[in-house]
Each structure stands twice: as C-alpha cells, then as structure tokens.
Design an enzyme around this catalytic site. Structure first.
Site, PDB file in Angstrom:
ATOM      1  N   ASP A  67      41.743  -1.192 -40.521  1.00 48.86           N
ATOM      2  CA  ASP A  67      42.715  -1.648 -39.520  1.00 48.86           C
ATOM      3  C   ASP A  67      43.730  -2.482 -40.286  1.00 48.86           C
ATOM      4  O   ASP A  67      43.421  -3.584 -40.759  1.00 48.86           O
ATOM      5  CB  ASP A  67      42.023  -2.493 -38.438  1.00 48.86           C
ATOM      6  CG  ASP A  67      43.014  -3.013 -37.408  1.00 48.86           C
ATOM      7  OD1 ASP A  67      44.251  -2.890 -37.628  1.00 48.86           O
ATOM      8  OD2 ASP A  67      42.564  -3.557 -36.391  1.00 48.86           O
ATOM      9  N   ASN A  94      51.094   4.626 -44.662  1.00 48.93           N
ATOM     10  CA  ASN A  94      51.620   5.538 -43.641  1.00 48.93           C
ATOM     11  C   ASN A  94      51.313   5.080 -42.217  1.00 48.93           C
ATOM     12  O   ASN A  94      52.009   5.482 -41.282  1.00 48.93           O
ATOM     13  CB  ASN A  94      51.007   6.926 -43.910  1.00 48.93           C
ATOM     14  CG  ASN A  94      51.029   7.832 -42.706  1.00 48.93           C
ATOM     15  OD1 ASN A  94      52.038   8.458 -42.397  1.00 48.93           O
ATOM     16  ND2 ASN A  94      49.898   7.903 -41.986  1.00 48.93           N
ATOM     17  N   TYR A 164      60.418  -0.813 -32.804  1.00 43.57           N
ATOM     18  CA  TYR A 164      59.996   0.178 -33.809  1.00 43.57           C
ATOM     19  C   TYR A 164      61.045   0.262 -34.916  1.00 43.57           C
ATOM     20  O   TYR A 164      60.730   0.192 -36.103  1.00 43.57           O
ATOM     21  CB  TYR A 164      59.821   1.540 -33.122  1.00 43.57           C
ATOM     22  CG  TYR A 164      59.412   2.668 -34.038  1.00 43.57           C
ATOM     23  CD1 TYR A 164      58.110   2.776 -34.508  1.00 43.57           C
ATOM     24  CD2 TYR A 164      60.331   3.646 -34.434  1.00 43.57           C
ATOM     25  CE1 TYR A 164      57.730   3.819 -35.350  1.00 43.57           C
ATOM     26  CE2 TYR A 164      59.953   4.698 -35.262  1.00 43.57           C
ATOM     27  CZ  TYR A 164      58.651   4.780 -35.713  1.00 43.57           C
ATOM     28  OH  TYR A 164      58.273   5.814 -36.536  1.00 43.57           O
ATOM     29  N   LYS A 168      60.654  -0.732 -38.922  1.00 44.32           N
ATOM     30  CA  LYS A 168      60.864   0.243 -39.989  1.00 44.32           C
ATOM     31  C   LYS A 168      61.992  -0.204 -40.926  1.00 44.32           C
ATOM     32  O   LYS A 168      61.948   0.037 -42.131  1.00 44.32           O
ATOM     33  CB  LYS A 168      61.150   1.624 -39.399  1.00 44.32           C
ATOM     34  CG  LYS A 168      59.953   2.230 -38.671  1.00 44.32           C
ATOM     35  CD  LYS A 168      58.810   2.508 -39.629  1.00 44.32           C
ATOM     36  CE  LYS A 168      57.682   3.297 -38.986  1.00 44.32           C
ATOM     37  NZ  LYS A 168      56.627   3.662 -39.939  1.00 44.32           N
ATOM     38  N   THR A 199      53.904  15.032 -33.862  1.00 46.07           N
ATOM     39  CA  THR A 199      52.568  14.527 -34.235  1.00 46.07           C
ATOM     40  C   THR A 199      52.045  13.728 -33.032  1.00 46.07           C
ATOM     41  O   THR A 199      52.792  13.510 -32.061  1.00 46.07           O
ATOM     42  CB  THR A 199      52.646  13.572 -35.453  1.00 46.07           C
ATOM     43  OG1 THR A 199      53.323  12.385 -35.027  1.00 46.07           O
ATOM     44  CG2 THR A 199      53.338  14.167 -36.656  1.00 46.07           C
TER      45      THR A 199
HETATM   46  P1  NAD Z   1      50.158   9.515 -35.868  1.00 44.54           P
HETATM   47  O1  NAD Z   1      50.020   8.683 -34.650  1.00 44.54           O
HETATM   48  O2  NAD Z   1      49.424  10.795 -35.926  1.00 44.54           O
HETATM   49  O3  NAD Z   1      49.758   8.704 -37.164  1.00 44.54           O
HETATM   50  C1  NAD Z   1      49.735   7.306 -37.245  1.00 44.54           C
HETATM   51  C2  NAD Z   1      48.442   6.941 -37.890  1.00 44.54           C
HETATM   52  O4  NAD Z   1      48.387   5.527 -38.089  1.00 44.54           O
HETATM   53  C3  NAD Z   1      47.253   7.319 -36.998  1.00 44.54           C
HETATM   54  O5  NAD Z   1      46.252   7.861 -37.791  1.00 44.54           O
HETATM   55  C4  NAD Z   1      46.852   5.975 -36.418  1.00 44.54           C
HETATM   56  O6  NAD Z   1      45.517   5.934 -36.028  1.00 44.54           O
HETATM   57  C5  NAD Z   1      47.132   5.068 -37.601  1.00 44.54           C
HETATM   58  N1  NAD Z   1      47.198   3.663 -37.250  1.00 44.54           N
HETATM   59  C6  NAD Z   1      47.904   3.072 -36.267  1.00 44.54           C
HETATM   60  N2  NAD Z   1      47.645   1.750 -36.252  1.00 44.54           N
HETATM   61  C7  NAD Z   1      46.764   1.519 -37.263  1.00 44.54           C
HETATM   62  C8  NAD Z   1      46.116   0.361 -37.744  1.00 44.54           C
HETATM   63  N3  NAD Z   1      46.280  -0.850 -37.187  1.00 44.54           N
HETATM   64  N4  NAD Z   1      45.301   0.486 -38.813  1.00 44.54           N
HETATM   65  C9  NAD Z   1      45.074   1.686 -39.396  1.00 44.54           C
HETATM   66  N5  NAD Z   1      45.645   2.825 -38.956  1.00 44.54           N
HETATM   67  C10 NAD Z   1      46.477   2.731 -37.900  1.00 44.54           C
HETATM   68  O7  NAD Z   1      51.726   9.763 -36.076  1.00 44.54           O
HETATM   69  P2  NAD Z   1      52.522  10.225 -37.379  1.00 44.54           P
HETATM   70  O8  NAD Z   1      53.770  10.815 -36.884  1.00 44.54           O
HETATM   71  O9  NAD Z   1      51.668  10.986 -38.298  1.00 44.54           O
HETATM   72  O10 NAD Z   1      52.893   8.816 -38.038  1.00 44.54           O
HETATM   73  C11 NAD Z   1      52.698   8.523 -39.403  1.00 44.54           C
HETATM   74  C12 NAD Z   1      53.818   7.624 -39.871  1.00 44.54           C
HETATM   75  O11 NAD Z   1      55.035   8.369 -39.877  1.00 44.54           O
HETATM   76  C13 NAD Z   1      54.051   6.409 -38.982  1.00 44.54           C
HETATM   77  O12 NAD Z   1      54.307   5.279 -39.789  1.00 44.54           O
HETATM   78  C14 NAD Z   1      55.285   6.796 -38.198  1.00 44.54           C
HETATM   79  O13 NAD Z   1      56.020   5.678 -37.768  1.00 44.54           O
HETATM   80  C15 NAD Z   1      56.033   7.614 -39.240  1.00 44.54           C
HETATM   81  N6  NAD Z   1      57.059   8.512 -38.704  1.00 44.54           N
HETATM   82  C16 NAD Z   1      56.731   9.502 -37.856  1.00 44.54           C
HETATM   83  C17 NAD Z   1      57.737  10.327 -37.368  1.00 44.54           C
HETATM   84  C18 NAD Z   1      57.458  11.456 -36.406  1.00 44.54           C
HETATM   85  O14 NAD Z   1      58.404  11.965 -35.805  1.00 44.54           O
HETATM   86  N7  NAD Z   1      56.217  11.870 -36.259  1.00 44.54           N
HETATM   87  C19 NAD Z   1      59.059  10.115 -37.764  1.00 44.54           C
HETATM   88  C20 NAD Z   1      59.357   9.097 -38.635  1.00 44.54           C
HETATM   89  C21 NAD Z   1      58.343   8.295 -39.113  1.00 44.54           C
END
Ligand code: NAD
Length: 257
Positions: A67, A94, A164, A168, A199
């Site tokens: 976490d 990530n 958010y 970022k 996602t």
């Molecule tokens: P996702 O929700 O599948 O992945 C996020 C992951 O972070 C999950 O596995 C979640 O359980 C984990 N997480 C959240 N809080 C946590 C904590 N306190 N401790 C440990 N793990 C934790 O979504 P994603 O799209 O795969 O996101 C991954 C990254 O990419 C994120 O940082 C997100 O902001 C970034 N992102 C995503 C997009 C998109 O469009 N999907 C675009 C730009 C950036």
C-alpha cells in the site's frame, strides 16, 4: 522477442500497482524481457495469482503486499522483494487512483486519497527505491532506474479532475527534482505521461455518453492501446537509457494536441 540492449536479464524490478491495468502489463513485459519482477499491490491475492502464472510460464516473479500510502508497507514490500531477488534496481511507480467531479464538490476524503496515493505514495516508493539502490552500489554501476507514470491530465485543464491533474503535475516536478538529486548516484528518474487507455481506473466511462463524446473529440478519435507504451518502458528500464534522466515523455497517440 526482446531487441538486443533491451534485455533485462539480471535486473530486479518492482512494479507498484501491478494487480490490474497498466501495472500488470508492465510486470508481464519486464518479466518477458528477463527481469525478476516483484508485483506490489494492496490486493495481494491478485498479484500473487499473476506472479504464479508468470512463474508457471518460466519467469521469475513474486507477488507482495504493498500500500503505497503506508511508509511501513512500502518498506516491507522492498524488504520482501530484496529477500527473494536481491536489491531492486528498477522501479515502476505506477500505482494511482482517479478522482472526478467538480472541484467545489470534491470531498476532503477524495482529495486526500488522490494526493496521498498519487503524489505522496509515489514519493515514498521512489525514496525507498533510491535509498536501497544507493546502498546497493548504484553510484558505481549506474543501473538505478525509476520510472514514474504521470498522465496527460497534468498537461491540460479539464473540468472535473483538478486533484488528479495536480497530483500528476506534482509527479512531473518530482521527476526533475529527484533526477537531479540522484544524478551522481547512478539513478535515472524519468516520466511517461500516457493518454486515455481503457483500464479499471476509468471502467465504464469510455462506453458512457460523455465518454463517447470525449473520444470523438480526440485528434484520432480513439483510445490509446496499452502496448503503445511498451517500447519506451523497456528502453527506460534498460542499460540503453544510461544517459537519459529527468526526461518527460508524452506518449498519448496525440490525445493532448
Ligand atoms: P488501474 O486502476 O488498473 O491501476 C492502478 C493500480 O494502482 C491498481 O492496481 C490499483 O490497485 C493500484 N493502487 C491504487 N492505490 C494503491 C495503493 N495505495 N497502493 C498500491 N497500489 C495501489 O488503472 P491504470 O490505468 O492501469 O493506472 C495505472 C497508472 O496509469 C495510474 O497511475 C494512472 O493514473 C495512470 N494513467 C492511466 C491512464 C488511463 O487512461 N488508464 C492514463 C494516464 C495515466
């Protein structure tokens, strides 16, 4: 098939937030490139399952409880990875959470959750990584790699995602700050700003009326594919990026243009 120079054999990588979405994909990618991977997430049964599948396919993988909002959990996850595979020399920070809604309506709890996870949690992961890389001799080996995952939200102004976007944007500044601070410690810190990729973080939104309108307004009128990040992720984790640090890469299929 991994191109030569992008082979990560001998490396140990920890991926934060590897239970789903991009993080799970990065863990699979790095494992296939030869790295020993430590998959961290709060839902430990999920990362243990993914890691078991990777081991079954002949890769080296371990699922650990993580976490990122808890300093002791971050330390314990690195301890566990190190116990199994030695010093973690590559980290993909990530893990992240989304938040939405007009700023005037966002609750204090939502604001805290977003900033505590995306900004402070990412900081804790990078700090723990750097401490251990330095102790493990990164100054001499120049093998330290920390990769942050930002978002094009950091570059734009949209109604509905201020906390958010600000979290970022904070990561973008941390990238340059840490890159300079750790430049002589053999640690490279870089950032990818992905675009909108389907996602679990945005589950359901892309099929909603508002989502479809937003997609139609993108320059290429489509969502980005997760695999479009793979080559840059491998490059930034590999020896080939030895002289790349403090760099910010917007990889978004032109969505932020
Ligand atoms: P996702 O929700 O599948 O992945 C996020 C992951 O972070 C999950 O596995 C979640 O359980 C984990 N997480 C959240 N809080 C946590 C904590 N306190 N401790 C440990 N793990 C934790 O979504 P994603 O799209 O795969 O996101 C991954 C990254 O990419 C994120 O940082 C997100 O902001 C970034 N992102 C995503 C997009 C998109 O469009 N999907 C675009 C730009 C950036």
């Amino acid at each position: 098939m991994i191109p030569s120079g992008f082979d990560l054999t001998g490396r140990t990588a920890l991926i934060a937030g590897a239970s789903s979405g991009l993080g799970e994909g990065f863990a699979r990618l790095l494992a296939a490139a030869g790295a020993r991977v430590v998959l961290g997430a709060r839902r430990v049964e999920l990362v243990e399952g993914i890691a078991a599948g990777l081991r079954g396919a002949g890769y080296q993988a371990l699922g650990v409880s993580l976490d990122i909002t808890s300093e002791s959990s971050v330390i314990a996850a690195f301890d566990r990875g190190e116990q199994e595979y030695g010093t973690v020399d590559t980290v993909i920070a990530n893990a992240g959470v989304g938040s939405g809604g007009r700023s005037t309506e966002l609750t204090y709890e939502d604001l805290r959750r977003t900033v505590d996870t995306n900004l402070i949690g990412t900081y804790l992961v990078a700090r723990e990584a750097a401490r251990r890389m330095i102790d493990g001799g990164s100054r001499e080996s120049e093998t330290g790699r920390i990769l942050f995952i930002g978002s094009i939200a950091a570059l734009q102004n949209h109604t509905g995602d201020a906390s958010y976007a600000a979290s970022k944007a904070g990561i973008a500044h941390l990238t340059r700050q840490f890159a300079k601070e750790w430049a002589r410690q053999g640690i490279n810190v870089n950032l990818i700003h992905p675009g909108w990729i389907e996602t679990p973080i945005n589950a359901g939104f892309s099929a909603s009326e508002r989502g479809l309108q937003d997609i139609a307004a993108l320059p290429r009128k489509r969502l980005q594919e997760p695999s479009s990040l793979d080559d840059m992720v491998l490059f930034l984790c590999s020896d080939r990026s030895r002289q790349i640090t403090g760099a910010v890469f917007t990889l978004d299929d032109g969505q932020s243009l």
